[in-house]
Design a protein around this motif. Structure first.
Motif, PDB file in Angstrom:
ATOM      1  N   SER A 122       3.766  -1.321  10.362  1.00  0.00           N
ATOM      2  CA  SER A 122       2.508  -0.583  10.444  1.00  0.00           C
ATOM      3  C   SER A 122       2.003  -0.527  11.882  1.00  0.00           C
ATOM      4  O   SER A 122       2.278  -1.411  12.698  1.00  0.00           O
ATOM      5  CB  SER A 122       1.447  -1.250   9.552  1.00  0.00           C
ATOM      6  OG  SER A 122       1.872  -1.276   8.209  1.00  0.00           O
ATOM      7  N   ALA A 130      -1.757  -4.233   5.492  1.00  0.00           N
ATOM      8  CA  ALA A 130      -1.929  -2.892   6.077  1.00  0.00           C
ATOM      9  C   ALA A 130      -2.598  -1.985   5.063  1.00  0.00           C
ATOM     10  O   ALA A 130      -2.175  -1.909   3.899  1.00  0.00           O
ATOM     11  CB  ALA A 130      -0.572  -2.326   6.497  1.00  0.00           C
ATOM     12  N   ARG A 131      -3.635  -1.266   5.503  1.00  0.00           N
ATOM     13  CA  ARG A 131      -4.386  -0.439   4.564  1.00  0.00           C
ATOM     14  C   ARG A 131      -5.393   0.421   5.308  1.00  0.00           C
ATOM     15  O   ARG A 131      -5.652   0.217   6.504  1.00  0.00           O
ATOM     16  CB  ARG A 131      -5.141  -1.318   3.570  1.00  0.00           C
ATOM     17  CG  ARG A 131      -6.240  -2.168   4.238  1.00  0.00           C
ATOM     18  CD  ARG A 131      -6.610  -3.331   3.375  1.00  0.00           C
ATOM     19  NE  ARG A 131      -7.771  -4.073   3.839  1.00  0.00           N
ATOM     20  CZ  ARG A 131      -7.742  -5.050   4.727  1.00  0.00           C
ATOM     21  NH1 ARG A 131      -6.588  -5.398   5.298  1.00  0.00           N
ATOM     22  NH2 ARG A 131      -8.848  -5.694   5.055  1.00  0.00           N
ATOM     23  N   ILE A 132      -6.018   1.347   4.567  1.00  0.00           N
ATOM     24  CA  ILE A 132      -7.133   2.144   5.057  1.00  0.00           C
ATOM     25  C   ILE A 132      -8.064   2.405   3.878  1.00  0.00           C
ATOM     26  O   ILE A 132      -7.620   2.829   2.807  1.00  0.00           O
ATOM     27  CB  ILE A 132      -6.662   3.464   5.720  1.00  0.00           C
ATOM     28  CG1 ILE A 132      -7.878   4.300   6.158  1.00  0.00           C
ATOM     29  CG2 ILE A 132      -5.761   4.259   4.805  1.00  0.00           C
ATOM     30  CD1 ILE A 132      -7.490   5.502   7.010  1.00  0.00           C
ATOM     31  N   VAL A 172      -9.318   0.407   9.102  1.00  0.00           N
ATOM     32  CA  VAL A 172      -7.895   0.705   9.229  1.00  0.00           C
ATOM     33  C   VAL A 172      -7.216  -0.561   9.735  1.00  0.00           C
ATOM     34  O   VAL A 172      -7.601  -1.100  10.780  1.00  0.00           O
ATOM     35  CB  VAL A 172      -7.626   1.872  10.190  1.00  0.00           C
ATOM     36  CG1 VAL A 172      -6.129   2.217  10.183  1.00  0.00           C
ATOM     37  CG2 VAL A 172      -8.466   3.085   9.833  1.00  0.00           C
ATOM     38  N   CYS A 178      -2.473   6.697  11.360  1.00  0.00           N
ATOM     39  CA  CYS A 178      -2.571   5.410  10.663  1.00  0.00           C
ATOM     40  C   CYS A 178      -1.288   5.207   9.858  1.00  0.00           C
ATOM     41  O   CYS A 178      -1.106   5.793   8.787  1.00  0.00           O
ATOM     42  CB  CYS A 178      -3.784   5.398   9.739  1.00  0.00           C
ATOM     43  SG  CYS A 178      -5.331   5.830  10.566  1.00  0.00           S
ATOM     44  N   ILE A 228       0.826   3.103   7.629  1.00  0.00           N
ATOM     45  CA  ILE A 228       0.668   1.981   6.694  1.00  0.00           C
ATOM     46  C   ILE A 228       2.028   1.661   6.098  1.00  0.00           C
ATOM     47  O   ILE A 228       2.382   2.135   5.012  1.00  0.00           O
ATOM     48  CB  ILE A 228      -0.360   2.324   5.594  1.00  0.00           C
ATOM     49  CG1 ILE A 228      -1.612   2.954   6.196  1.00  0.00           C
ATOM     50  CG2 ILE A 228      -0.699   1.102   4.778  1.00  0.00           C
ATOM     51  CD1 ILE A 228      -2.361   2.070   7.163  1.00  0.00           C
ATOM     52  N   ARG A 264       3.665   7.265   3.977  1.00  0.00           N
ATOM     53  CA  ARG A 264       2.582   6.299   4.180  1.00  0.00           C
ATOM     54  C   ARG A 264       1.985   6.415   5.586  1.00  0.00           C
ATOM     55  O   ARG A 264       1.752   5.404   6.261  1.00  0.00           O
ATOM     56  CB  ARG A 264       3.087   4.882   3.923  1.00  0.00           C
ATOM     57  CG  ARG A 264       3.398   4.608   2.456  1.00  0.00           C
ATOM     58  CD  ARG A 264       3.896   3.210   2.243  1.00  0.00           C
ATOM     59  NE  ARG A 264       5.201   2.994   2.864  1.00  0.00           N
ATOM     60  CZ  ARG A 264       5.763   1.808   3.036  1.00  0.00           C
ATOM     61  NH1 ARG A 264       5.135   0.713   2.641  1.00  0.00           N
ATOM     62  NH2 ARG A 264       6.953   1.702   3.603  1.00  0.00           N
ATOM     63  N   THR A 274      -6.839  -4.736  13.362  1.00  0.00           N
ATOM     64  CA  THR A 274      -7.797  -4.087  12.467  1.00  0.00           C
ATOM     65  C   THR A 274      -8.898  -3.413  13.283  1.00  0.00           C
ATOM     66  O   THR A 274      -9.434  -4.013  14.209  1.00  0.00           O
ATOM     67  CB  THR A 274      -8.433  -5.113  11.504  1.00  0.00           C
ATOM     68  OG1 THR A 274      -7.406  -5.744  10.754  1.00  0.00           O
ATOM     69  CG2 THR A 274      -9.409  -4.431  10.557  1.00  0.00           C
ATOM     70  N   PHE A 308       0.871  -1.176   0.000  1.00  0.00           N
ATOM     71  CA  PHE A 308       0.000   0.000   0.000  1.00  0.00           C
ATOM     72  C   PHE A 308       0.907   1.224   0.000  1.00  0.00           C
ATOM     73  O   PHE A 308       1.423   1.647   1.032  1.00  0.00           O
ATOM     74  CB  PHE A 308      -0.872  -0.045   1.261  1.00  0.00           C
ATOM     75  CG  PHE A 308      -2.101   0.809   1.190  1.00  0.00           C
ATOM     76  CD1 PHE A 308      -3.330   0.252   0.905  1.00  0.00           C
ATOM     77  CD2 PHE A 308      -2.037   2.168   1.436  1.00  0.00           C
ATOM     78  CE1 PHE A 308      -4.474   1.024   0.861  1.00  0.00           C
ATOM     79  CE2 PHE A 308      -3.166   2.956   1.390  1.00  0.00           C
ATOM     80  CZ  PHE A 308      -4.396   2.381   1.099  1.00  0.00           C
ATOM     81  N   LEU A 348      -2.377   5.828  -0.914  1.00  0.00           N
ATOM     82  CA  LEU A 348      -2.876   6.454   0.311  1.00  0.00           C
ATOM     83  C   LEU A 348      -3.388   7.865   0.022  1.00  0.00           C
ATOM     84  O   LEU A 348      -4.418   8.289   0.570  1.00  0.00           O
ATOM     85  CB  LEU A 348      -1.760   6.495   1.359  1.00  0.00           C
ATOM     86  CG  LEU A 348      -2.154   7.039   2.734  1.00  0.00           C
ATOM     87  CD1 LEU A 348      -3.253   6.200   3.358  1.00  0.00           C
ATOM     88  CD2 LEU A 348      -0.930   7.079   3.660  1.00  0.00           C
ATOM     89  N   CYS A 397      -3.373  -2.517  10.481  1.00  0.00           N
ATOM     90  CA  CYS A 397      -1.907  -2.450  10.568  1.00  0.00           C
ATOM     91  C   CYS A 397      -1.302  -3.846  10.489  1.00  0.00           C
ATOM     92  O   CYS A 397      -0.200  -4.089  10.991  1.00  0.00           O
ATOM     93  CB  CYS A 397      -1.467  -1.730  11.845  1.00  0.00           C
ATOM     94  SG  CYS A 397      -2.040  -2.485  13.381  1.00  0.00           S
TER      95      CYS A 397
END
Length: 582
Positions: free
Chosen positions: A127, A57-59, A50, A120, A122, A98, A34, A3, A8, A52
């Motif tokens: 993360s 890892a992402r949002i 969200v 957050c 990422i 990130r 999460t 990511f 992002l 980690c």
């Protein structure tokens, strides 16, 4: 793919359109790494995920809330205490790093305002999700608590000051001049690949995006700097300018890349390095990410459950084979049992010639057609009658052992045959629902503990349905539960039933509906039976077929086990026939 900072930034721009000035309704933590933040919306409630997790890892926005544990973890309770009812004021991303910071404002019951920041981060395995008091810069809690023993650069512990992740000291390609671009590139080693140089110089780029920039510039993917002149580098600069303009104008073209049925890449821009027939486009980056990671998590859950069932069944098969070896050895040891009975009979017949203290007797064997002499060992401490009874007792004991060995050999072989069918069903399962059917079957057979479920497994199992070239419906069971349902509940007496001969596999039903099943349909059904069997990789498979009225399930038989007669056999090549319509 990771990511990256560009993805992002695209997510940030989309979230700002929906979530700014919205209040938090509820916070959930479905997993250890999460969280899901539910925002209040006029028409609906919006879920922001969200994570980690090191590999995911992402949002992004979520289309539905995931299942949460009955008891929320400590981090979730801290988030609820400080953030629920709070208002999202703004989002911040420094450059293309990130790290996305969500700034909240919350008014407590006393009327005082508290400013909070949810960082957050990422960054792959590094993360994290960190809640910070913006007024004091003190950490309230983090999804991953880090001590100096784990991370020498910073601590993530309640009460400690928040220190951002270390900067990579890379450049933001949106702010540099063309002269700076050329100077930065020409300062790199000439034998370095161009896409690797871009990755090392500019922040927010992933290896995928760097390769895509080179491809969009019309250059070969692995071109090195020494092979680039002013023209080639100028083409790369034009691609960067176009990308910067698209990001500034929020002109994204989210895409996912498939490899067969699996998503392998995602990006906020089109990826020319992949052919069009492997790409799938979306209206928003959040939608694309939600689709990608939903499919990924489904595949992870599927593989995890599949491997768990495979380990269980393989362990049971190994245990069964060991039991079978023991019982077969017991049967071998009882092969001379009849000799013990004959020895007892001969001692009884010659009792007048035997005295206490004799160590053996040499006598004709009346059970031998040639009546050859045999030597029978005796216990000198026993009387002749006691010696005879000793041999009779040994015979009776060996005979009981032999009967038990035969009984357990038959039962163990039946169990191994059943477990082989389960193993084949697991290997051919394509959905979580099919694996759940198999798990339920194993639980009913005592191999697993039964789970208490709010939503029980459907009483109507799924199965495959095809239409033959001649228009007949062909139904295929992929596990024992589906096989039993098709054969014992769905099929009528005059329907055609097929199964591979002496090979674990699917029950296949051809619905006749009062018509004669033509040979072409029969062969197509046989090919499906061979394909969905243990012998699918073989060249020529025998498949038995008969009318369903000749198929019976013995009382107490395990799932999927039937007996049949009045059958014929056809040899076919296994094939999931492309001519058939599923």
């Amino acid at each position: 793919m990771p990511f990256d900072g560009i993805t992002l930034n695209a997510v940030k721009q989309e979230l700002e359109q929906f979530l700014i000035e919205k209040r938090i309704d509820r916070i959930y933590q479905p997993g250890k790494e999460t969280i899901i933040i539910k925002f209040r919306m006029r028409s609906d409630k919006c879920n922001l995920l969200v994570s980690c997790s090191a590999d995911s890892a992402r949002i992004h926005l979520l289309d539905s809330r995931q299942k949460s544990p009955p008891q929320p973890p400590i981090f979730c309770m801290v988030l609820r205490k400080y953030l629920e009812g709070g208002q999202l004021i703004c989002m911040e991303q420094k450059g293309l790093e990130r790290v996305l910071t969500l700034h909240f404002r919350k008014v407590n019951e006393a009327g005082s305002v508290k400013n909070l920041a949810l960082h957050c981060e990422i960054m792959g395995r590094h993360s994290n999700i960190v809640l910070v008091d913006s007024d004091t810069n003190c950490i309230l809690d983090g999804a991953k608590r880090l001590t100096l023993e784990v991370n020498r650069y910073r601590q993530i512990l309640p009460g400690m000051p928040y220190v951002p992740p270390p900067s990579q000291n890379k450049h933001d390609f949106r702010t540099i001049t063309e002269e700076d671009f050329f100077n930065l590139l020409l300062a790199q080693p000439l034998n370095s690949k161009l896409h690797q140089i871009l990755l090392n110089i500019y922040e927010g780029f992933s290896p995928l995006i760097c390769r895509e920039i080179v491809v969009q510039a019309g250059l070969t993917e692995d071109i090195i700097l020494d092979e680039c002149g002013e023209y080639e580098l100028g083409r790369v600069w034009q691609v960067l300018i176009k990308m910067a303009e698209d990001m500034a104008a929020s002109r994204f073209n989210p895409v996912l890349v498939r490899d067969n049925s699996k998503y392998i890449q995602y990006a906020p821009f089109d990826l020319l390095q992949y052919p069009e027939n492997k790409k799938e486009y979306f209206e928003s980056v959040n939608e694309a990410l939600n689709t990608f990671f939903t499919a990924k998590e489904y595949a992870l859950r599927f593989n995890e459950k599949k491997h768990k069932l495979e380990r269980l069944v393989n362990a049971q098969i190994k245990k069964g084979r060991n039991k079978l070896a023991v019982h077969e050895q017991d049967l071998i040891e009882t092969e001379d049992t009849e000799k013990d009975r004959i020895a007892g009979e001969l001692i009884t017949a010659n009792m007048y010639n035997v005295s206490r203290g004799d160590r053996e007797i040499n006598t004709p064997n009346y059970y031998d057609p040639e009546q050859k002499n045999v030597v029978i060992p005796l216990d000198p401490s026993l009387t002749p009658s006691q010696n005879a009874q000793k041999y009779f007792k040994k015979y009776r004991k060996g005979n009981v052992k032999k009967q038990k060995a035969v009984y357990y050999i038959d039962r163990t072989r039946e169990e191994l045959l059943y477990l082989d069918t389960v193993s084949m069903a697991i290997s051919q399962a394509a959905t979580l629902e099919e694996l759940e059917e198999i798990r339920e079957e194993l639980a009913n057979q005592g191999y697993l503990k039964k789970e208490k479920r709010k939503t029980p497994v459907s009483t109507t199992p799924g199965y495959l349905t095809y239409i033959s070239t001649d228009g007949f419906t062909i139904m295929v069971g992929k596990n024992n539960r589906q096989n039993d349902y098709l054969t014992m509940k769905v099929a009528q007496d005059e329907d055609m039933w097929l199964h591979t001969k002496d090979i674990p596999g699917a029950h296949v039903i051809v619905k006749s509906e009062g018509r004669r099943v033509p040979e072409r349909t029969l062969l197509e059904a046989a090919m499906l039976a061979a394909y969905y069997s243990r012998g699918k990789l073989s060249g020529n498979i025998p498949v038995d077929y008969t009318l369903k009225k000749h198929v019976r399930k013995p009382i107490g038989a395990k799932p999927g086990m039937v007996i049949y007669d009045h059958h014929s056999t056809v040899y076919v090549k296994p094939e999931s026939n492309p001519r058939l319509s599923p």
